[in-house]
Design a protein around this motif. Structure first.
Motif, PDB file in Angstrom:
ATOM      1  N   TRP A  62      47.096  28.179  44.272  1.00  0.00           N
ATOM      2  CA  TRP A  62      46.301  29.253  43.664  1.00  0.00           C
ATOM      3  C   TRP A  62      45.580  28.765  42.418  1.00  0.00           C
ATOM      4  CZ3 TRP A  62      44.994  33.250  46.368  1.00  0.00           C
ATOM      5  CH2 TRP A  62      45.815  33.683  47.410  1.00  0.00           C
ATOM      6  N   ASP A  63      46.189  27.811  41.725  1.00  0.00           N
ATOM      7  CA  ASP A  63      45.550  27.299  40.509  1.00  0.00           C
ATOM      8  C   ASP A  63      44.301  26.487  40.820  1.00  0.00           C
ATOM      9  OD1 ASP A  63      47.551  28.427  39.001  1.00  0.00           O
ATOM     10  OD2 ASP A  63      48.799  26.617  39.034  1.00  0.00           O
ATOM     11  N   SER A  64      44.168  26.058  42.069  1.00  0.00           N
ATOM     12  CA  SER A  64      43.061  25.161  42.384  1.00  0.00           C
ATOM     13  C   SER A  64      41.974  25.808  43.234  1.00  0.00           C
ATOM     14  CB  SER A  64      43.591  23.913  43.100  1.00  0.00           C
ATOM     15  OG  SER A  64      44.186  24.271  44.333  1.00  0.00           O
ATOM     16  N   ILE A  65      42.107  27.110  43.525  1.00  0.00           N
ATOM     17  CA  ILE A  65      41.082  27.721  44.371  1.00  0.00           C
ATOM     18  C   ILE A  65      39.846  28.100  43.564  1.00  0.00           C
ATOM     19  CG2 ILE A  65      42.842  28.672  45.918  1.00  0.00           C
ATOM     20  CD1 ILE A  65      41.907  31.475  44.888  1.00  0.00           C
ATOM     21  N   ALA A  66      38.757  28.280  44.301  1.00  0.00           N
ATOM     22  CA  ALA A  66      37.551  28.876  43.725  1.00  0.00           C
ATOM     23  C   ALA A  66      37.289  30.163  44.497  1.00  0.00           C
ATOM     24  CB  ALA A  66      36.376  27.925  43.847  1.00  0.00           C
ATOM     25  N   VAL A  67      36.454  31.010  43.934  1.00  0.00           N
ATOM     26  CA  VAL A  67      36.125  32.282  44.568  1.00  0.00           C
ATOM     27  C   VAL A  67      34.613  32.424  44.631  1.00  0.00           C
ATOM     28  CG1 VAL A  67      36.282  34.801  44.370  1.00  0.00           C
ATOM     29  CG2 VAL A  67      38.252  33.376  43.758  1.00  0.00           C
ATOM     30  N   ALA A  68      34.129  32.884  45.765  1.00  0.00           N
ATOM     31  CA  ALA A  68      32.698  33.189  45.876  1.00  0.00           C
ATOM     32  C   ALA A  68      32.545  34.677  46.129  1.00  0.00           C
ATOM     33  CB  ALA A  68      32.074  32.399  47.013  1.00  0.00           C
ATOM     34  N   TYR A 128      29.428  31.182  43.753  1.00  0.00           N
ATOM     35  CA  TYR A 128      30.664  30.933  43.018  1.00  0.00           C
ATOM     36  C   TYR A 128      30.794  31.919  41.871  1.00  0.00           C
ATOM     37  CZ  TYR A 128      31.655  26.657  45.570  1.00  0.00           C
ATOM     38  OH  TYR A 128      31.969  25.769  46.562  1.00  0.00           O
ATOM     39  N   ALA A 129      32.003  32.439  41.692  1.00  0.00           N
ATOM     40  CA  ALA A 129      32.242  33.481  40.692  1.00  0.00           C
ATOM     41  C   ALA A 129      33.304  33.023  39.696  1.00  0.00           C
ATOM     42  CB  ALA A 129      32.701  34.757  41.382  1.00  0.00           C
ATOM     43  N   LYS A 130      33.346  33.729  38.567  1.00  0.00           N
ATOM     44  CA  LYS A 130      34.342  33.448  37.529  1.00  0.00           C
ATOM     45  C   LYS A 130      35.397  34.552  37.511  1.00  0.00           C
ATOM     46  CE  LYS A 130      32.597  29.662  35.919  1.00  0.00           C
ATOM     47  NZ  LYS A 130      33.317  28.393  36.151  1.00  0.00           N
ATOM     48  N   ASP A 131      36.515  34.223  36.888  1.00  0.00           N
ATOM     49  CA  ASP A 131      37.659  35.125  36.819  1.00  0.00           C
ATOM     50  C   ASP A 131      37.276  36.531  36.344  1.00  0.00           C
ATOM     51  OD1 ASP A 131      40.881  35.151  36.434  1.00  0.00           O
ATOM     52  OD2 ASP A 131      39.898  36.290  34.851  1.00  0.00           O
ATOM     53  N   LEU A 158      37.900  33.494  49.331  1.00  0.00           N
ATOM     54  CA  LEU A 158      38.877  32.675  48.610  1.00  0.00           C
ATOM     55  C   LEU A 158      38.825  31.274  49.198  1.00  0.00           C
ATOM     56  CD1 LEU A 158      41.890  35.135  48.317  1.00  0.00           C
ATOM     57  CD2 LEU A 158      39.874  34.906  46.878  1.00  0.00           C
ATOM     58  N   LEU A 159      38.482  30.307  48.357  1.00  0.00           N
ATOM     59  CA  LEU A 159      38.162  28.973  48.829  1.00  0.00           C
ATOM     60  C   LEU A 159      39.153  27.933  48.327  1.00  0.00           C
ATOM     61  CD1 LEU A 159      34.353  29.192  47.908  1.00  0.00           C
ATOM     62  CD2 LEU A 159      35.447  29.902  50.037  1.00  0.00           C
TER      63      LEU A 159
END
Lengths: 181, 88
Positions: free
Chosen positions: B48-54, B59-62, B74-75
């Motif tokens: 989970w610490d290494s995923i990115a989100v689009a 690409y999106a931020k927290d 969830l990437l």
């Protein structure tokens, strides 16, 4: 500029031949192929999957950025999805430019950046099992950001919900299955 | 509000499906959604610490706030190309 995601065999030689025009002094090619092992573990095949629409847009963005950044004349980026066997081309990058320096640099930058930011994954099927290949990790620019707090579960309010075993208390989502793949 | 969540790679295998609809509180952020998914315990915490989100394929931020109808992907760390550098 030619950017594609395909389920078919990538005709690498034809694509490279089509890229050449009179103004070019160099064509740099990166032909990424399926290796027969990972750290000595024998590979049967690889299965590639993508967030297809986003991956294509990301690849188009990288191709345009490479042309602008390195001043090369033209770029082709093609990535294949689905099941690939040893020796087959999974990704082909072709850069045409007047001079070799810019061509080499653009080609290297394209494959390195693609591997870090374009949403494509591969599952490696070995003789004795399968595993999703670890990536290199997202660069900071596309990650969730340091402020995410995802690594700090001790901080409230998350820890409270987690300890209580009641994630619903802190407004967490309840999943409902709509469609599977 | 309702969003569509897409899973890929190791996440898709862990969840057992490629996508699902989720009901979220109005004003929920990307980080809220990720923490909620993480709380379901589907994956090792380290991943989970290494995923990115689009969100809607960007690409999106927290802290980005979601809205009804968003497509949230969830990437896991990507691994296109040909050379596997990861541990096996």
């Amino acid at each position: 500029m030619r950017v594609e995601i395909t389920d078919a065999v990538i005709p690498a030689a034809e694509i490279v031949a089509e890229m050449k025009v009179g103004a070019d002094g160099a064509v740099c090619v990166f032909d990424g192929i399926v290796r027969d092992n990972t750290r000595g573990r024998k590979t049967l095949h690889l299965d590639y999957e993508a967030y297809r629409e986003m991956a294509l847009e990301q690849m188009k963005g990288l191709a345009a950025e490479a042309i602008a950044k390195f001043g090369v004349r033209d770029v082709t980026v093609v990535h294949r999805l689905g099941r690939l066997v040893v020796g087959e081309t999974s990704v082909l990058i072709v850069v045409a430019s007047a001079h070799r320096g810019a061509g080499f640099e653009a080609c290297r930058w394209l494959i390195d950046t693609l591997k870090k930011t374009v949403p494509i994954w591969k599952k490696e099927q070995f003789v004795d099992g399968a595993v999703w290949a670890d990536g290199e990790g997202f660069p900071e620019a596309v990650g969730l950001g340091e402020e995410s707090g995802l690594a700090s579960l001790d901080t409230p309010p998350f820890a409270k919900g987690a300890k209580d075993g009641a994630p619903g208390d802190i407004g967490l989502p309840k999943a409902r299955v709509e469609a599977g793949e | 509000m309702r969003v569509r969540v897409l899973y890929f790679g190791v996440l898709k295998d862990a969840v057992g499906r490629g996508q699902e609809e989720m009901e979220l509180a109005d004003g929920a952020s990307v980080g809220d959604l990720v923490r909620g998914c993480r709380a379901r315990g589907l994956l090792a915490a380290g991943l989970w610490d290494s995923i990115a989100v689009a969100v809607n394929q960007e690409y999106a931020k927290d802290g980005d706030v979601l809205k009804d109808g968003d497509e949230v992907a969830l990437l896991p760390p990507v691994s296109g190309g040909n050379e596997g550098l990861g541990t096996v």
